[in-house]
Structures are given as structure tokens and as C-alpha cells.
Write a protein that holds these residues in place. Structure first.
Motif, PDB file in Angstrom:
ATOM      1  N   MET A  13       0.865  -1.177   0.000  1.00  0.00           N
ATOM      2  CA  MET A  13       0.000   0.000   0.000  1.00  0.00           C
ATOM      3  C   MET A  13       0.901   1.226   0.000  1.00  0.00           C
ATOM      4  O   MET A  13       1.971   1.217   0.577  1.00  0.00           O
ATOM      5  CB  MET A  13      -0.902   0.046   1.248  1.00  0.00           C
ATOM      6  CG  MET A  13      -2.010  -0.942   1.265  1.00  0.00           C
ATOM      7  SD  MET A  13      -3.016  -0.781   2.773  1.00  0.00           S
ATOM      8  CE  MET A  13      -3.782   0.808   2.509  1.00  0.00           C
ATOM      9  N   ALA A  14       0.428   2.284  -0.634  1.00  0.00           N
ATOM     10  CA  ALA A  14       1.182   3.538  -0.651  1.00  0.00           C
ATOM     11  C   ALA A  14       0.570   4.517   0.342  1.00  0.00           C
ATOM     12  O   ALA A  14      -0.621   4.474   0.606  1.00  0.00           O
ATOM     13  CB  ALA A  14       1.158   4.133  -2.048  1.00  0.00           C
ATOM     14  N   ILE A  15       1.399   5.378   0.869  1.00  0.00           N
ATOM     15  CA  ILE A  15       0.932   6.419   1.783  1.00  0.00           C
ATOM     16  C   ILE A  15       0.773   7.702   0.981  1.00  0.00           C
ATOM     17  O   ILE A  15       1.730   8.209   0.418  1.00  0.00           O
ATOM     18  CB  ILE A  15       1.950   6.637   2.924  1.00  0.00           C
ATOM     19  CG1 ILE A  15       2.158   5.345   3.709  1.00  0.00           C
ATOM     20  CG2 ILE A  15       1.484   7.754   3.842  1.00  0.00           C
ATOM     21  CD1 ILE A  15       3.309   5.407   4.692  1.00  0.00           C
ATOM     22  N   SER A  16      -0.451   8.207   0.920  1.00  0.00           N
ATOM     23  CA  SER A  16      -0.689   9.433   0.159  1.00  0.00           C
ATOM     24  C   SER A  16      -0.629  10.677   1.018  1.00  0.00           C
ATOM     25  O   SER A  16      -0.449  11.773   0.530  1.00  0.00           O
ATOM     26  CB  SER A  16      -2.042   9.360  -0.553  1.00  0.00           C
ATOM     27  OG  SER A  16      -3.075   9.221   0.398  1.00  0.00           O
ATOM     28  N   TYR A  34      -1.304   4.726  15.817  1.00  0.00           N
ATOM     29  CA  TYR A  34      -0.557   4.209  14.677  1.00  0.00           C
ATOM     30  C   TYR A  34      -0.575   5.312  13.634  1.00  0.00           C
ATOM     31  O   TYR A  34      -1.627   5.665  13.109  1.00  0.00           O
ATOM     32  CB  TYR A  34      -1.190   2.929  14.138  1.00  0.00           C
ATOM     33  CG  TYR A  34      -1.115   1.782  15.114  1.00  0.00           C
ATOM     34  CD1 TYR A  34       0.019   0.976  15.175  1.00  0.00           C
ATOM     35  CD2 TYR A  34      -2.166   1.511  15.980  1.00  0.00           C
ATOM     36  CE1 TYR A  34       0.096  -0.071  16.074  1.00  0.00           C
ATOM     37  CE2 TYR A  34      -2.095   0.460  16.888  1.00  0.00           C
ATOM     38  CZ  TYR A  34      -0.958  -0.326  16.924  1.00  0.00           C
ATOM     39  OH  TYR A  34      -0.880  -1.363  17.824  1.00  0.00           O
ATOM     40  N   LEU A  35       0.585   5.877  13.363  1.00  0.00           N
ATOM     41  CA  LEU A  35       0.691   7.019  12.472  1.00  0.00           C
ATOM     42  C   LEU A  35       1.361   6.595  11.179  1.00  0.00           C
ATOM     43  O   LEU A  35       2.325   5.828  11.201  1.00  0.00           O
ATOM     44  CB  LEU A  35       1.521   8.119  13.131  1.00  0.00           C
ATOM     45  CG  LEU A  35       1.164   8.458  14.587  1.00  0.00           C
ATOM     46  CD1 LEU A  35       2.188   9.418  15.166  1.00  0.00           C
ATOM     47  CD2 LEU A  35      -0.235   9.012  14.679  1.00  0.00           C
ATOM     48  N   GLY A  39       7.328   8.989   3.756  1.00  0.00           N
ATOM     49  CA  GLY A  39       8.752   9.150   4.044  1.00  0.00           C
ATOM     50  C   GLY A  39       9.012   9.253   5.532  1.00  0.00           C
ATOM     51  O   GLY A  39       8.174   8.947   6.364  1.00  0.00           O
ATOM     52  N   GLY A  40      10.189   9.682   5.889  1.00  0.00           N
ATOM     53  CA  GLY A  40      10.555   9.816   7.294  1.00  0.00           C
ATOM     54  C   GLY A  40      10.534  11.266   7.727  1.00  0.00           C
ATOM     55  O   GLY A  40      10.086  12.141   6.996  1.00  0.00           O
ATOM     56  N   SER A  65      10.111   4.031   6.424  1.00  0.00           N
ATOM     57  CA  SER A  65       8.882   3.255   6.184  1.00  0.00           C
ATOM     58  C   SER A  65       7.648   4.125   6.360  1.00  0.00           C
ATOM     59  O   SER A  65       6.581   3.821   5.817  1.00  0.00           O
ATOM     60  CB  SER A  65       8.798   2.053   7.131  1.00  0.00           C
ATOM     61  OG  SER A  65       8.507   2.478   8.457  1.00  0.00           O
ATOM     62  N   GLY A  66       7.772   5.212   7.137  1.00  0.00           N
ATOM     63  CA  GLY A  66       6.652   6.123   7.339  1.00  0.00           C
ATOM     64  C   GLY A  66       5.622   5.637   8.332  1.00  0.00           C
ATOM     65  O   GLY A  66       4.540   6.192   8.432  1.00  0.00           O
ATOM     66  N   VAL A  67       5.938   4.593   9.092  1.00  0.00           N
ATOM     67  CA  VAL A  67       4.992   4.024  10.047  1.00  0.00           C
ATOM     68  C   VAL A  67       5.530   4.209  11.466  1.00  0.00           C
ATOM     69  O   VAL A  67       6.679   3.889  11.746  1.00  0.00           O
ATOM     70  CB  VAL A  67       4.757   2.519   9.766  1.00  0.00           C
ATOM     71  CG1 VAL A  67       3.789   1.932  10.772  1.00  0.00           C
ATOM     72  CG2 VAL A  67       4.262   2.316   8.353  1.00  0.00           C
TER      73      VAL A  67
END
Length: 108
Positions: A13-16, A34-35, A39-40, A65-67
Motif C-alpha cells: 500500500m502507498a501512503i498518500s 498508529y501514524l 517518508g521519514g 517506512s513512514g509508520v
């Protein structure tokens, strides 16, 4: 919630834009945020009561990972446990924002 995070980490999945998932819901004595962010980087999660008053600020640091998993102990900035009620959290990161409401139950 964990399936969603797993798909993000696996690259399926991509983060938009930034997003916030809150568990458990309602939150009891503490909350897990959970955010997801593209990107970072560094940012802030602010927690407000329904009148808009700032309750607490939590620093956020995301890797590539952006998570991010962030735990709030239910305390305000003066280290006092907050009352039960509706709260609003705002994630501000990389010039973008995400906002969610959640119900908090205090058993203390």
C-alpha cells in the motif's frame, strides 16, 4: 489496524498523506496511535480536549517506512491523568496534517 500497518510495511500500500489510527477505541487509561506519513522525518502529535485546549504534545520521529507506533499514557503536560471524554489528536509532519477524534475513558 495491524493488517493495515503490515501492508504498508510490506510495500503493498502507498501512503498518500498522513493518517492516524487509534487503538483501542475507546481508549482506556492509555491510547496507542498508529501514524503513517510519507517518508521519514520529525513532527508532533498534539492532543486537545473538545474545547480546543492543548492537553499534551508528543514528539514523532518516523523512519523511511513512514509508520510510527506511539503510546500516550493518558497524562496531560503536567503529568496528571486526564478525565474521561472526547479528545482530538492532530498529527503535524512534513507540512501536512491529519486529525482524528477519540473517546478516552479514565479509570484512575
Amino acid at each position: 489496524c495491524l493488517i493495515f500497518i503490515g501492508l504498508l510495511r510490506a510495500g503493498l500500500m502507498a501512503i498518500s498523506g498522513p493518517s492516524i489510527l487509534i487503538a483501542p477505541h475507546p481508549a482506556v487509561d492509555s491510547a496507542i496511535f498508529y501514524l503513517t506519513v510519507a517518508g521519514g522525518g520529525k513532527g508532533e502529535l498534539s492532543i486537545h480536549d473538545v474545547s480546543g485546549a492543548l492537553v499534551n504534545r508528543l514528539g514523532v520521529r518516523a523512519d523511511s517506512s513512514g509508520v510510527v507506533k506511539l503510546v500516550w499514557d493518558g497524562n496531560n503536560s503536567s503529568h496528571r491523568h486526564v478525565a474521561s471524554g472526547i479528545y482530538i489528536c492532530n498529527l503535524s509532519m512534513g507540512g501536512e496534517n491529519a486529525t482524528e477524534k477519540f473517546f478516552f475513558i479514565s479509570n484512575r
